[in-house]
Scaffold this motif. Structure first.
Motif, mmCIF file in Angstrom:
data_model
loop_
_atom_site.group_PDB
_atom_site.id
_atom_site.type_symbol
_atom_site.label_atom_id
_atom_site.label_comp_id
_atom_site.label_asym_id
_atom_site.label_seq_id
_atom_site.Cartn_x
_atom_site.Cartn_y
_atom_site.Cartn_z
ATOM 1 N N GLY A 26 0.082 -1.504 -2.637
ATOM 2 C CA GLY A 26 -1.348 -2.125 -2.471
ATOM 3 C C GLY A 26 -1.567 -2.945 -3.538
ATOM 4 N N LEU A 29 -0.163 -6.301 -3.014
ATOM 5 C CA LEU A 29 -0.732 -6.852 -1.637
ATOM 6 C C LEU A 29 -2.140 -7.433 -2.087
ATOM 7 N N SER A 30 -3.082 -6.865 -3.144
ATOM 8 C CA SER A 30 -4.072 -7.498 -3.501
ATOM 9 C C SER A 30 -4.266 -8.595 -4.420
ATOM 10 N N LEU A 155 -2.647 2.691 -0.595
ATOM 11 C CA LEU A 155 -3.118 1.215 -0.197
ATOM 12 C C LEU A 155 -4.625 1.056 -0.632
ATOM 13 N N ASN A 159 -5.313 -1.443 -3.499
ATOM 14 C CA ASN A 159 -5.979 -2.849 -3.004
ATOM 15 C C ASN A 159 -7.371 -2.847 -3.805
ATOM 16 N N TYR A 227 -3.542 -5.110 10.842
ATOM 17 C CA TYR A 227 -3.552 -4.520 9.424
ATOM 18 C C TYR A 227 -3.145 -5.607 8.505
ATOM 19 N N THR A 231 -5.082 -7.244 5.295
ATOM 20 C CA THR A 231 -4.434 -7.038 3.854
ATOM 21 C C THR A 231 -4.199 -8.356 3.226
ATOM 22 N N THR A 232 -3.965 -9.341 4.120
ATOM 23 C CA THR A 232 -3.496 -10.796 3.627
ATOM 24 C C THR A 232 -4.627 -11.708 3.556
ATOM 25 N N LEU A 251 -11.981 -4.379 1.458
ATOM 26 C CA LEU A 251 -10.628 -4.104 1.740
ATOM 27 C C LEU A 251 -10.227 -2.725 1.598
ATOM 28 N N SER A 252 -11.186 -2.056 0.727
ATOM 29 C CA SER A 252 -10.932 -0.538 0.619
ATOM 30 C C SER A 252 -11.180 0.252 1.769
ATOM 31 N N SER A 304 -13.911 -3.618 9.012
ATOM 32 C CA SER A 304 -12.883 -3.254 8.051
ATOM 33 C C SER A 304 -12.532 -1.727 8.372
#
Length: 390
Positions: A26, A29-30, A155, A159, A227, A231-232, A251-252, A304
């Protein structure tokens, strides 16, 4: 060394190894989309390419991970996965501290994602096969729910703090944490009872596994495009709209929705069936369309949350027809083949997402994910009809 023999406690501890590893994932990814876009100055296409590199490495190593778990046991597979995850963090830290050339740095980051992808494949598969081997296949749905809770709490934490670190403390500290946290998993591996390995005389081929699992896997792959899009591209989407202060929480909220769904509905995973799958996919679709056409950052944040809540139960509910379509001695192959479809969804999103964003803007990629989530209903129905016939 004392061994934990209680199967429920052991399964929880195994889920905590996944939790630690996913915090590392995570964080990466962030950080990576922001680092590549804002520090290197590369476009969304190159952000998507990094996602593709990880997805390809995970995808192509899934079958190996499943067979490795079946042959050598999930304990050894988990150990190897943790080593590769740590190596991925070390490579990224090396780029931050010592590489000033953007091209070289980008290429090393691509290599680090390959390490992360293979490590992720082993950890994901073994976090399912190890506890199922301890408590039995009849509880597979609950096991998948526990795994998902561990995954998305990790995650959500990764994130959130990864995005915050970019703005407030720099990425070096988060990258160091990416290395240190998975290392704690080695302690747990030492105290959890291993699964007894039996001689596997099965000659089941990958082609046979694909034939048995493709319906459930296709639904899972299409659902996970939502998903991957979040995340992207969600943080970059918020920044593009001038909502950067709300982006960490947005995001969270995806992870929070995912975990909340598992906590409230996960206990029904072994008995809720197709109706819950359809409900989950419709709810995910509604969340994605709220993100795609927002009137405010708060509407997108609600979207989200709903996307995470809807997507949450898709994984265990479609894992059941996948696992039940294969024999006990091939459960590693069954699970790894099914989880490969997660990578296919991420790969499709990473490849198309960069092109869609470059051509039509960030909101278009969420519209694409919305359509994919709705279409996932059809193969999901077919997967449940398959196990009804068996």
């Amino acid at each position: 060394m004392i061994k934990i023999k209680n199967p429920v406690i052991s399964a929880s501890l195994i889920a905590s190894i996944l939790f630690l590893s996913i915090i590392s994932l995570g964080l990466s990814l962030s950080i990576l989309p922001l680092y590549i876009n804002k520090i290197f100055g590369y476009s969304a296409f190159y952000v998507g390419l990094v996602v593709v590199a990880e997805s390809l490495s995970t995808l192509f190593s899934r079958v190996y991970a499943g067979r490795y778990s079946d042959k050598y046991g999930p304990r050894k597979g988990m150990t190897l996965g943790l080593i590769l995850t740590i190596c991925s963090g070390v490579l990224f830290l090396f780029v931050i501290l010592f590489i000033s050339n953007n091209l070289y740095g980008y290429l090393i980051i691509l290599l680090s994602r390959i390490f992360m992808g293979v490590g992720e494949s082993l950890i994901f598969t073994c976090s399912g096969t190890w506890p199922i081997g301890l408590v039995g296949r009849k509880h597979a749905g609950k096991i998948m729910s526990w795994v998902g809770i561990a995954m998305f709490i990790g995650l959500a934490i990764g994130n959130y703090f990864g995005t915050l670190s970019y703005y407030y403390s720099g990425v070096a500290l988060s990258t160091l944490i990416m290395i240190m946290i998975p290392a704690l998993g080695f302690i747990i591996i030492l105290i959890v009872k291993p699964v007894q390995i039996t001689e596997n005389s099965s000659h089941v081929t990958l082609l046979f596994a694909i034939k048995r699992i493709w319906k459930a896997g296709t639904g899972f792959a299409l659902a996970n495009i939502g998903y991957a899009s979040i995340t992207t591209f969600l943080v970059l989407y918020f920044i593009d709209n001038g909502w950067e202060k709300q982006s960490p929480l947005a995001l969270s909220l995806f992870g929070i929705g995912y975990v909340f769904s598992r906590l409230t509905l996960g206990w029904k995973a072994d008995c809720s069936g197709l109706k819950m799958v359809i409900f989950s996919l419709i709810l995910e679709s509604f969340g994605l369309i709220l993100i795609a056409i927002p009137s405010s950052p708060y509407q997108a944040m609600i979207g989200s949350f709903l996307t995470g809540f809807g997507l949450s139960m898709v994984y265990p509910l479609l894992a059941l027809p996948a696992i039940k379509s294969m024999s006990n001695q091939d459960i590693g192959l069954a699970l790894s083949t099914y989880e490969s479809c997660f990578d296919i969804g991420i790969l499709l999103s990473g490849f198309t997402g960069g092109i869609i964003v470059s051509s039509f803007g960030y909101n278009a990629t969420f519209i694409f994910a919305f359509l994919c989530s709705l279409f996932a209903i059809f193969p999901s129905i077919l997967s449940y009809k398959q196990i009804e016939r068996n």
